[in-house]
Design an enzyme around this catalytic site. Structure first.
Site, mmCIF file in Angstrom:
data_model
loop_
_atom_site.group_PDB
_atom_site.id
_atom_site.type_symbol
_atom_site.label_atom_id
_atom_site.label_comp_id
_atom_site.label_asym_id
_atom_site.label_seq_id
_atom_site.Cartn_x
_atom_site.Cartn_y
_atom_site.Cartn_z
ATOM 1 N N SER A 77 0.792 -1.146 0.056
ATOM 2 C CA SER A 77 -0.138 0.008 0.053
ATOM 3 C C SER A 77 0.971 1.280 0.147
ATOM 4 O O SER A 77 1.840 1.248 0.514
ATOM 5 C CB SER A 77 -0.931 0.044 1.205
ATOM 6 O OG SER A 77 -1.662 1.277 1.589
ATOM 7 N N TYR B 181 -2.555 -1.904 10.115
ATOM 8 C CA TYR B 181 -2.787 -2.045 8.635
ATOM 9 C C TYR B 181 -1.612 -1.421 8.126
ATOM 10 O O TYR B 181 -0.836 -1.731 7.454
ATOM 11 C CB TYR B 181 -4.230 -1.512 8.261
ATOM 12 C CG TYR B 181 -4.068 -1.568 6.788
ATOM 13 C CD1 TYR B 181 -4.300 -2.470 6.126
ATOM 14 C CD2 TYR B 181 -3.887 -0.197 5.867
ATOM 15 C CE1 TYR B 181 -4.410 -2.621 4.635
ATOM 16 C CE2 TYR B 181 -3.829 -0.426 4.472
ATOM 17 C CZ TYR B 181 -4.098 -1.809 3.804
ATOM 18 O OH TYR B 181 -4.080 -1.627 2.308
HETATM 19 N N1 LIG Z 1 -8.689 -0.462 -2.052
HETATM 20 C C1 LIG Z 1 -7.677 0.498 -1.278
HETATM 21 O O1 LIG Z 1 -7.699 1.317 -1.311
HETATM 22 C C2 LIG Z 1 -6.304 -0.338 -1.210
HETATM 23 C C3 LIG Z 1 -5.208 0.671 -1.153
HETATM 24 C C4 LIG Z 1 -3.978 0.031 -0.655
HETATM 25 C C5 LIG Z 1 -3.617 -1.474 -0.638
HETATM 26 N N2 LIG Z 1 -4.971 -2.231 -0.909
HETATM 27 C C6 LIG Z 1 -4.507 -3.555 -0.800
HETATM 28 O O2 LIG Z 1 -5.202 -4.265 -1.847
HETATM 29 C C7 LIG Z 1 -5.623 -5.900 -1.532
HETATM 30 C C8 LIG Z 1 -6.777 -5.855 -2.200
HETATM 31 O O3 LIG Z 1 -7.673 -5.172 -1.372
HETATM 32 P P1 LIG Z 1 -9.147 -4.538 -2.068
HETATM 33 O O4 LIG Z 1 -9.082 -2.942 -1.921
HETATM 34 O O5 LIG Z 1 -9.264 -4.929 -3.288
HETATM 35 O O6 LIG Z 1 -10.254 -4.974 -1.121
HETATM 36 P P2 LIG Z 1 -11.120 -6.294 -1.015
HETATM 37 O O7 LIG Z 1 -12.073 -6.101 -2.200
HETATM 38 O O8 LIG Z 1 -11.733 -6.524 0.226
HETATM 39 O O9 LIG Z 1 -10.153 -7.454 -1.374
HETATM 40 C C9 LIG Z 1 -9.556 -8.286 -0.376
HETATM 41 C C10 LIG Z 1 -9.223 -9.654 -1.032
HETATM 42 O O10 LIG Z 1 -8.503 -10.279 0.101
HETATM 43 C C11 LIG Z 1 -8.890 -11.758 0.208
HETATM 44 N N3 LIG Z 1 -8.604 -12.012 1.374
HETATM 45 C C12 LIG Z 1 -8.845 -11.584 2.940
HETATM 46 N N4 LIG Z 1 -8.393 -12.377 3.773
HETATM 47 C C13 LIG Z 1 -8.274 -13.586 3.214
HETATM 48 C C14 LIG Z 1 -7.740 -14.642 3.676
HETATM 49 N N5 LIG Z 1 -7.798 -14.918 5.219
HETATM 50 N N6 LIG Z 1 -7.511 -15.667 3.048
HETATM 51 C C15 LIG Z 1 -7.549 -15.462 1.538
HETATM 52 N N7 LIG Z 1 -7.809 -14.155 1.065
HETATM 53 C C16 LIG Z 1 -8.454 -13.325 1.754
HETATM 54 C C17 LIG Z 1 -10.452 -11.297 -0.072
HETATM 55 O O11 LIG Z 1 -11.055 -12.669 -0.332
HETATM 56 P P3 LIG Z 1 -11.948 -13.384 0.719
HETATM 57 O O12 LIG Z 1 -12.803 -12.381 1.354
HETATM 58 O O13 LIG Z 1 -13.006 -14.148 -0.481
HETATM 59 O O14 LIG Z 1 -11.215 -14.349 1.124
HETATM 60 C C18 LIG Z 1 -10.467 -10.591 -1.410
HETATM 61 O O15 LIG Z 1 -10.373 -11.133 -2.333
HETATM 62 C C19 LIG Z 1 -5.161 -5.757 -0.115
HETATM 63 O O16 LIG Z 1 -3.995 -6.379 0.156
HETATM 64 C C20 LIG Z 1 -5.295 -4.333 0.451
HETATM 65 O O17 LIG Z 1 -4.571 -4.142 1.541
HETATM 66 C C21 LIG Z 1 -6.019 -1.784 -1.145
#
Ligand SMILES: NC(=O)c1ccc[n+]([C@@H]2O[C@H](COP(=O)([O-])OP(=O)(O)OC[C@H]3O[C@@H](n4cnc5c(N)ncnc54)[C@H](OP(=O)(O)O)[C@@H]3O)[C@@H](O)[C@H]2O)c1
Length: 251
Positions: free
Chosen positions: A139, A152
């Protein structure tokens, strides 16, 4: 990285950024496997995109990670690209009477131990390929934290450091190690409100920008960052850390 003709695992591919990347790579001629906990969500993705496969995975469960790694090696032994994208996020008020260390536990279990566990289990498979790419999602908050997300942001700072060591250790192998550091993007990471927050970048635009950077090899030092995040990335180097921190965390 060549962005067509690969066999790609997107761990954390059931929603948000991972889903966007998985679907785009599928549409661009890659064999894509998504993994996560929500099987209904992934089955629906596979129904909409014939040829896309899915595997159950909970990165907080060592047995689940071993099982998924075994299935992947048996069913898709040619896997040469892995996105370690699973992550969770939550606010924590460390001054609140209700706060306990358990509030940080899911973040540490998923974003730190889960990622280490997953990557560790998949290195042998990637090392068996002629060329392989591992992309781990950090991130932009790894570089200057938002104080209301203490564990986080620290988990993503941990990942940044860990990937530096991993990249160094893998220098003799043909495994490229990339760190994807998204800005604030419209997903449901912190709840439904984020998915339509006008301050967040639209998901499709972010995924398109990532694809462009991957295709062009535009990731200096293995870091995939949008221009908008460069001031945050280099705040410390540029002597502007306090200023950027204050902007992110108004008094
Ligand atoms: N959106 C933002 O603003 C942002 C900014 C910086 C970084 N990120 C990073 O981007 C990545 C994706 O996040 P997102 O924003 O796309 O949110 P999201 O839609 O909530 O995606 C999170 C993903 O992680 C999976 N996950 C969570 N816990 C898990 C577990 N215990 N085992 C396996 N899979 C798991 C979820 O799948 P299941 O629930 O089906 O397991 C989902 O596919 C994350 O690492 C997040 O920290 C996001």
């Amino acid at each position: 990285m060549n962005i067509t003709g690969n066999t790609v695992l997107v761990a954390g591919g059931s929603s948000g950024i991972g889903r966007g990347i998985a679907e785009t790579l599928h549409d661009r001629g890659n064999r894509v496997i998504v993994a996560g906990r929500r099987s209904g969500q992934m089955a629906e993705m596979a129904r909409l995109r014939p040829g896309l496969s899915w595997l159950e995975l909970d990165v907080t469960d060592p047995a689940s990670v071993s099982r998924m790694a075994r299935q992947l090696s048996e069913e898709f032994p040619q896997t040469n690209v892995v996105f370690a994208n699973a992550g969770v996020s939550r606010t924590e008020d460390l001054t609140g009477t209700g706060w306990t260390a358990e509030a940080a536990q899911a973040v540490v279990e998923t974003n730190i131990l889960g990622v280490i566990r997953l990557i560790g289990a998949l290195i042998p498979l990637l090392a068996a390929q002629d060329h392989a790419t591992l992309v781990a999602t950090g991130s932009a908050l790894a570089f200057v934290p938002r104080a209301d997300f203490p564990s986080y942001c620290a988990s993503k700072a941990f990942l940044h450091s860990w990937l530096l060591s991993l990249r160094h250790q893998l220098r003799g192998h043909k495994i490229e190690v990339l760190e994807l550091s998204p800005p604030y993007v419209q997903t449901s990471l912190t709840g439904e409100a984020q998915a339509s927050d006008p301050r967040a970048m639209p998901l499709a635009g972010y995924v398109a920008a990532v694809m462009e950077k991957l295709e062009a090899g535009d990731h200096p030092n293995g870091e995939i960052l949008l221009d908008v995040d460069l001031p945050r990335r280099h705040a410390e180097r540029d002597g502007r850390f306090a200023e950027v921190f204050a902007r992110l965390n108004p008094a």
